[in-house]
Design an enzyme around this catalytic site. Structure first.
Site, short mmCIF file in Angstrom:
data_model
loop_
_atom_site.label_atom_id
_atom_site.label_comp_id
_atom_site.label_asym_id
_atom_site.label_seq_id
_atom_site.Cartn_x
_atom_site.Cartn_y
_atom_site.Cartn_z
N LEU A 34 22.52 25.90 45.70
CA LEU A 34 21.93 26.46 46.40
C LEU A 34 21.50 26.53 47.28
CD1 LEU A 34 21.97 29.87 46.25
CD2 LEU A 34 19.63 29.30 45.15
N GLU A 54 20.28 24.80 51.23
CA GLU A 54 21.10 23.69 52.29
C GLU A 54 20.10 23.51 53.30
OE1 GLU A 54 23.86 27.08 54.47
OE2 GLU A 54 25.05 26.56 52.39
N GLN A 109 -9.02 11.10 38.77
CA GLN A 109 -10.16 11.31 38.92
C GLN A 109 -10.61 10.73 37.66
OE1 GLN A 109 -11.12 12.19 41.86
NE2 GLN A 109 -13.20 11.80 41.75
N GLU A 163 12.60 24.70 42.93
CA GLU A 163 13.28 26.61 41.87
C GLU A 163 12.06 27.53 42.58
OE1 GLU A 163 14.90 26.81 38.27
OE2 GLU A 163 15.44 24.82 38.09
C1 LIG Z 1 13.67 17.32 44.22
C2 LIG Z 1 14.27 18.25 44.22
C3 LIG Z 1 15.43 18.25 43.44
C4 LIG Z 1 16.07 19.80 43.73
N1 LIG Z 1 17.60 20.74 43.38
C5 LIG Z 1 17.54 21.16 43.36
C6 LIG Z 1 19.16 22.12 43.09
O1 LIG Z 1 19.18 20.69 41.90
N2 LIG Z 1 19.87 22.99 43.21
C7 LIG Z 1 19.30 23.84 44.59
O2 LIG Z 1 20.13 24.08 45.39
N3 LIG Z 1 18.30 23.00 45.37
C8 LIG Z 1 17.58 22.23 44.67
N4 LIG Z 1 15.88 22.16 45.07
C9 LIG Z 1 15.71 22.98 46.26
C10 LIG Z 1 14.46 23.51 46.52
O3 LIG Z 1 14.33 24.44 45.69
C11 LIG Z 1 14.08 23.68 48.04
O4 LIG Z 1 13.27 22.98 48.30
C12 LIG Z 1 12.98 25.07 47.59
O5 LIG Z 1 14.00 26.06 47.05
C13 LIG Z 1 12.02 25.50 49.21
O6 LIG Z 1 13.45 25.07 49.82
P1 LIG Z 1 12.80 24.88 51.62
O7 LIG Z 1 12.19 23.48 51.23
O8 LIG Z 1 13.70 24.66 52.37
O9 LIG Z 1 11.27 25.34 51.88
P2 LIG Z 1 11.46 26.29 53.09
O10 LIG Z 1 11.86 27.84 52.51
O11 LIG Z 1 11.45 26.09 54.68
O12 LIG Z 1 9.99 26.63 52.50
C14 LIG Z 1 8.30 25.39 53.26
C15 LIG Z 1 7.18 26.71 53.10
O13 LIG Z 1 7.15 27.83 53.84
C16 LIG Z 1 6.82 29.01 52.58
N5 LIG Z 1 7.66 29.82 52.58
C17 LIG Z 1 8.99 30.63 53.17
N6 LIG Z 1 9.00 31.53 52.55
C18 LIG Z 1 8.60 32.26 52.63
C19 LIG Z 1 7.92 32.95 52.88
N7 LIG Z 1 8.61 34.80 52.43
N8 LIG Z 1 6.51 34.32 52.24
C20 LIG Z 1 5.08 33.20 52.38
N9 LIG Z 1 5.84 31.79 52.13
C21 LIG Z 1 7.53 31.82 52.57
C22 LIG Z 1 7.45 28.04 51.10
O14 LIG Z 1 7.03 28.77 49.89
C23 LIG Z 1 7.04 26.60 51.81
O15 LIG Z 1 5.81 26.68 51.17
C24 LIG Z 1 15.24 20.50 44.81
C25 LIG Z 1 14.32 20.56 45.84
C26 LIG Z 1 13.34 19.33 45.47
C27 LIG Z 1 12.09 19.24 46.29
#
Ligand SMILES: Cc1cc2nc3c(=O)[nH]c(=O)nc-3n(C[C@H](O)[C@H](O)[C@H](O)COP(=O)(O)OP(=O)(O)OC[C@H]3O[C@@H](n4cnc5c(N)ncnc54)[C@H](O)[C@@H]3O)c2cc1C
Length: 379
Positions: free
Chosen positions: A125, A127, A336, A363
């Site tokens: 999902l 990107e 700790q 997730e």
């Molecule tokens: C080890 C690992 C495994 C993963 N596996 C999968 C997988 O199998 N499939 C898949 O599709 N994805 C996967 N992911 C992706 C994961 O779901 C995303 O990293 C996550 O949803 C956050 O997206 P982002 O990293 O782009 O952070 P961003 O969306 O850029 O967020 C950055 C910060 O801004 C905050 N933020 C963003 N929008 C808002 C809002 N509206 N209000 C308040 N705060 C906000 C967030 O909470 C965060 O603190 C994985 C990630 C990791 C690290």
């Protein structure tokens, strides 16, 4: 709600403890250091029925419910969160999506292979530029006769390189339209579909996280899950269930860290007595134990509702938010309690401390869980 532990749960917990001590604990630090995804281990987990916990027996799954599923993830994650994460992603996301939204032909084709661990599943999902804001995705599928041509990239995908099959959600309509996305099943080896860069991570290092790249990848329309335009809504439903598994992953890591600290606090002597005798330490343990019990109740509440086929949108978000946040706190306090030894790789708590942070991010971040919960309570 019934909180009794069933015979199946007891059996699963014991089976995983035995298996984990033999097959996971002796090798987990090597996998962690080398950032190796132990694919053969997952084949063995398949043999134990843990790669298709929720899949009906007619598709070679275990046919269990969410209580058993939670138990399995907790027990694996008490030993190694990376293994718990990969097992949860395989079961809840890829396998779960095909099970919930695939037609009979698709289920018969993919579920038996996934449920037995013959194939490892991935689910794409996220990107590079759209994580929390997944609905704004840029990967597109354009129809060409009976085929769809996919172009774009997904990142942070669990098993993005090693997965044998992936469910991928792509844009088929307008940006900003929640009905503008569609889900497809894409098999490894399909021309134009490749794994990309593998992430070098803080924790969960034995769970593979990598890009999936689509370059003029032609996928037959029979590979579509459900109908055109349903992909995003399907994904939100998949994440509602998936969040129970990330809450269970959090609980397992918290329990693992707490149990290690509980034992250490009674063995380590300072000032001529076990450090557990100091109120400063015993109160930490009391807080850790209480938070773990509260998380457990939220998780089993969500699991109970899911088993009954009810909506878990708010409840799974609450369970995931609370369990992941307290798991970070518990792992921190465990380090700790271990003092300087907690900062070394000679004891298990430093790994719990590194692994656990993923739980407040994957997730849906904690902030996104609060968005889901606030939307549910304010409507
Ligand atoms: C080890 C690992 C495994 C993963 N596996 C999968 C997988 O199998 N499939 C898949 O599709 N994805 C996967 N992911 C992706 C994961 O779901 C995303 O990293 C996550 O949803 C956050 O997206 P982002 O990293 O782009 O952070 P961003 O969306 O850029 O967020 C950055 C910060 O801004 C905050 N933020 C963003 N929008 C808002 C809002 N509206 N209000 C308040 N705060 C906000 C967030 O909470 C965060 O603190 C994985 C990630 C990791 C690290």
């Amino acid at each position: 709600m019934n909180f009794d532990i069933s015979e199946n749960q007891t059996m699963i917990a014991q089976m995983i403890r035995d298996f984990g001590e033999k097959e996971i604990r002796p090798k987990m630090m090597e996998w962690d250091e080398a950032q190796e995804f132990p694919i053969d281990l997952f084949k063995k987990l398949g043999g134990l029925g843990l790669m298709g916990v929720l899949v009906p027996e007619k598709y070679n799954g275990s046919g269990f419910g969410y209580h058993e599923y939670v138990t399995a993830i907790v027990e694996l994650s008490k030993i190694d969160g990376s293994i718990g994460l990969s097992m949860a992603a395989h079961n809840s996301l890829c396998t779960g999506h095909i099970m919930q939204f695939g037609n009979e032909t698709q289920k018969e084709k993919y579920l038996p292979k996934l449920a037995t661990g013959e194939w490892i599943g991935a689910w794409g999902l996220t990107e590079p530029n759209t994580g929390s804001d997944a609905g704004n995705m840029k990967t597109v599928a354009v129809q060409d006769g009976d085929y769809y041509v996919i172009n774009g990239a997904k990142n942070f995908i669990t098993h993005g390189k090693s997965g044998d099959v992936a469910v991928v959600i792509v844009r088929t309509g307008e940006v900003g339209d929640s009905h503008g996305m569609t889900a497809f099943v894409v098999e490894r080896g399909t021309p134009g579909f490749t794994g990309g860069r593998k992430e070098n991570k803080l924790g969960m290092r034995a769970s593979e996280t990598a890009e999936m790249i689509f370059d003029n990848c032609r996928v037959h329309k029979d590979q579509m899950l459900g109908n055109v335009g349903e992909g995003f809504i399907q994904s939100m439903k998949i994440l509602d269930g998936g969040r129970i598994s990330i809450a269970a992953l959090s609980l397992g890591i918290a329990e693992g860290a707490y149990l290690a600290a509980l034992q250490y606090a009674q063995e380590r002597h300072q000032f001529n007595q076990p450090i557990a005798k100091f109120q400063g330490i015993s109160f930490k343990l009391a807080d850790m134990a209480t938070k773990i019990e509260a998380a457990k109740l939220l998780i089993y509440q969500a699991a109970d509702l899911k088993n009954k086929g009810k909506s878990v949108n708010k409840e799974s978000a609450m369970a995931k938010l609370y369990a992941s946040e307290i798991a970070v706190e518990v792992a921190n306090e465990a380090v700790q309690i271990f003092g300087g030894y907690g900062f070394t790789k000679d004891y298990p708590v430093e790994k719990f401390y590194r692994d656990v942070k993923l739980c407040t991010i994957g997730e849906g971040t904690s902030e996104i869980q609060k968005l889901v919960i606030s939307r549910a309570i304010l409507k």
